[in-house]
Design a protein around this motif. Structure first.
Motif, PDB file in Angstrom:
ATOM      1  N   HIS A  79       0.879  -1.176   0.000  1.00  0.00           N
ATOM      2  CA  HIS A  79       0.000   0.000   0.000  1.00  0.00           C
ATOM      3  C   HIS A  79       0.914   1.222   0.000  1.00  0.00           C
ATOM      4  N   ILE A  80       0.895   1.979  -1.079  1.00  0.00           N
ATOM      5  CA  ILE A  80       1.786   3.131  -1.255  1.00  0.00           C
ATOM      6  C   ILE A  80       0.989   4.410  -0.998  1.00  0.00           C
ATOM      7  N   ALA A  92       6.709   0.849  -5.883  1.00  0.00           N
ATOM      8  CA  ALA A  92       5.910   0.390  -7.028  1.00  0.00           C
ATOM      9  C   ALA A  92       6.769  -0.439  -7.981  1.00  0.00           C
ATOM     10  N   HIS A  93       7.975   0.021  -8.255  1.00  0.00           N
ATOM     11  CA  HIS A  93       8.886  -0.700  -9.157  1.00  0.00           C
ATOM     12  C   HIS A  93       9.170  -2.107  -8.637  1.00  0.00           C
ATOM     13  N   PHE A  94       9.556  -2.218  -7.365  1.00  0.00           N
ATOM     14  CA  PHE A  94       9.885  -3.535  -6.812  1.00  0.00           C
ATOM     15  C   PHE A  94       8.651  -4.421  -6.696  1.00  0.00           C
ATOM     16  N   ALA A  95       7.491  -3.852  -6.452  1.00  0.00           N
ATOM     17  CA  ALA A  95       6.258  -4.646  -6.419  1.00  0.00           C
ATOM     18  C   ALA A  95       5.966  -5.231  -7.799  1.00  0.00           C
ATOM     19  N   ARG A  96       6.085  -4.404  -8.833  1.00  0.00           N
ATOM     20  CA  ARG A  96       5.854  -4.920 -10.193  1.00  0.00           C
ATOM     21  C   ARG A  96       6.858  -6.013 -10.530  1.00  0.00           C
ATOM     22  N   LYS A  99       5.969  -9.104  -8.901  1.00  0.00           N
ATOM     23  CA  LYS A  99       4.582  -9.499  -9.174  1.00  0.00           C
ATOM     24  C   LYS A  99       3.727  -9.517  -7.895  1.00  0.00           C
ATOM     25  N   VAL A 100       3.976  -8.544  -7.039  1.00  0.00           N
ATOM     26  CA  VAL A 100       3.198  -8.362  -5.819  1.00  0.00           C
ATOM     27  C   VAL A 100       2.202  -7.235  -6.091  1.00  0.00           C
ATOM     28  N   PRO A 101       0.910  -7.456  -5.845  1.00  0.00           N
ATOM     29  CA  PRO A 101      -0.062  -6.387  -6.096  1.00  0.00           C
ATOM     30  C   PRO A 101       0.219  -5.171  -5.210  1.00  0.00           C
ATOM     31  N   TYR A 102      -0.003  -4.004  -5.800  1.00  0.00           N
ATOM     32  CA  TYR A 102       0.159  -2.776  -5.018  1.00  0.00           C
ATOM     33  C   TYR A 102      -0.958  -1.811  -5.340  1.00  0.00           C
ATOM     34  N   CYS A 103      -1.331  -1.037  -4.324  1.00  0.00           N
ATOM     35  CA  CYS A 103      -2.317   0.008  -4.512  1.00  0.00           C
ATOM     36  C   CYS A 103      -1.664   1.333  -4.139  1.00  0.00           C
ATOM     37  N   ARG A 137      -0.789   3.483 -13.671  1.00  0.00           N
ATOM     38  CA  ARG A 137      -1.479   2.609 -14.637  1.00  0.00           C
ATOM     39  C   ARG A 137      -1.320   1.125 -14.335  1.00  0.00           C
ATOM     40  N   ARG A 138      -0.246   0.748 -13.677  1.00  0.00           N
ATOM     41  CA  ARG A 138      -0.008  -0.664 -13.382  1.00  0.00           C
ATOM     42  C   ARG A 138      -0.389  -1.055 -11.957  1.00  0.00           C
ATOM     43  N   ALA A 139      -0.922  -0.115 -11.215  1.00  0.00           N
ATOM     44  CA  ALA A 139      -1.360  -0.417  -9.852  1.00  0.00           C
ATOM     45  C   ALA A 139      -2.549  -1.366  -9.893  1.00  0.00           C
ATOM     46  N   THR A 140      -2.690  -2.155  -8.856  1.00  0.00           N
ATOM     47  CA  THR A 140      -3.844  -3.039  -8.722  1.00  0.00           C
ATOM     48  C   THR A 140      -5.091  -2.221  -8.430  1.00  0.00           C
ATOM     49  N   GLY A 141      -4.899  -1.094  -7.761  1.00  0.00           N
ATOM     50  CA  GLY A 141      -6.015  -0.218  -7.450  1.00  0.00           C
ATOM     51  C   GLY A 141      -5.545   1.133  -6.962  1.00  0.00           C
ATOM     52  N   LEU A 142      -6.434   2.102  -7.058  1.00  0.00           N
ATOM     53  CA  LEU A 142      -6.192   3.435  -6.518  1.00  0.00           C
ATOM     54  C   LEU A 142      -7.151   3.633  -5.358  1.00  0.00           C
TER      55      LEU A 142
END
Length: 170
Positions: A79-80, A92-96, A99-103, A137-142
């Motif tokens: 959660h960012i 966000a970079h390391f989550a992508r 392959k860990v979902p991030y919001c 754009r690549r976040a799992t959610g906002l």
């Protein structure tokens, strides 16, 4: 979050309250931030892990970067909080990469009144083009705190699920 400063109010208070509430519900929470002059825990809570990192340069910490690279692949979700900061962009970079979902919780940064401010317009647009748009754009959610905040950001046409999570009260 890039800093935990209780005197700054809003974002810090919301983040700390959210972490405490999730920990109280049994979630394993780790909060990472730059120390910004804080020492030890300094937050008055042991309900969740708080890791503070010293900044080598303004807004950047090599030890935080290493921790994000190491810890995010072991996480269920990231959660960012906030935009336009190196720690958030790295998370966000390391989550992508893992392959860990991030919001991303924007805390009003996508509202047109704030988004189109003239201050540092060129640098801000360059940063958005190179880094922030990909993160959004690549976040799992906002995450937005109100429907009005979500609706104000709609003009950006981000094709990412939007969630409204009101700021709670203890």
């Amino acid at each position: 979050i890039h800093r935990l400063d209780r005197e700054a109010g809003g974002t810090t208070s919301l983040t700390l309250s959210l972490c405490a509430a999730l920990a109280a519900r049994g979630h394993d929470i780790s909060l990472f931030s730059l120390d910004r002059g804080m020492s030890g825990n300094g937050l008055g809570t042991t309900a969740f892990e708080t890791r503070l990192f010293h900044a080598d340069l303004p807004g950047f910490s090599s030890s935080l970067t290493k921790a994000l690279r190491t810890e995010i692949p072991r996480s269920d979700m990231v959660h960012i909080h906030m935009l336009y900061r190196p720690p958030q962009a790295l998370a966000a970079h390391f989550a992508r990469r893992a392959k860990v979902p991030y919001c991303m919780q924007t805390h009003g940064a996508l509202d047109p009144v704030v988004f189109h401010k003239r201050e540092r317009r060129f640098a801000k647009r360059l940063y958005e083009t190179m880094i922030e748009w990909r993160n959004l754009r690549r976040a799992t959610g906002l995450i937005f705190t109100t429907a009005g905040e979500r609706d104000a950001a709609a003009a950006l046409r981000l094709q990412v699920p939007a969630y409204i999570v009101p700021a709670g009260l203890d």
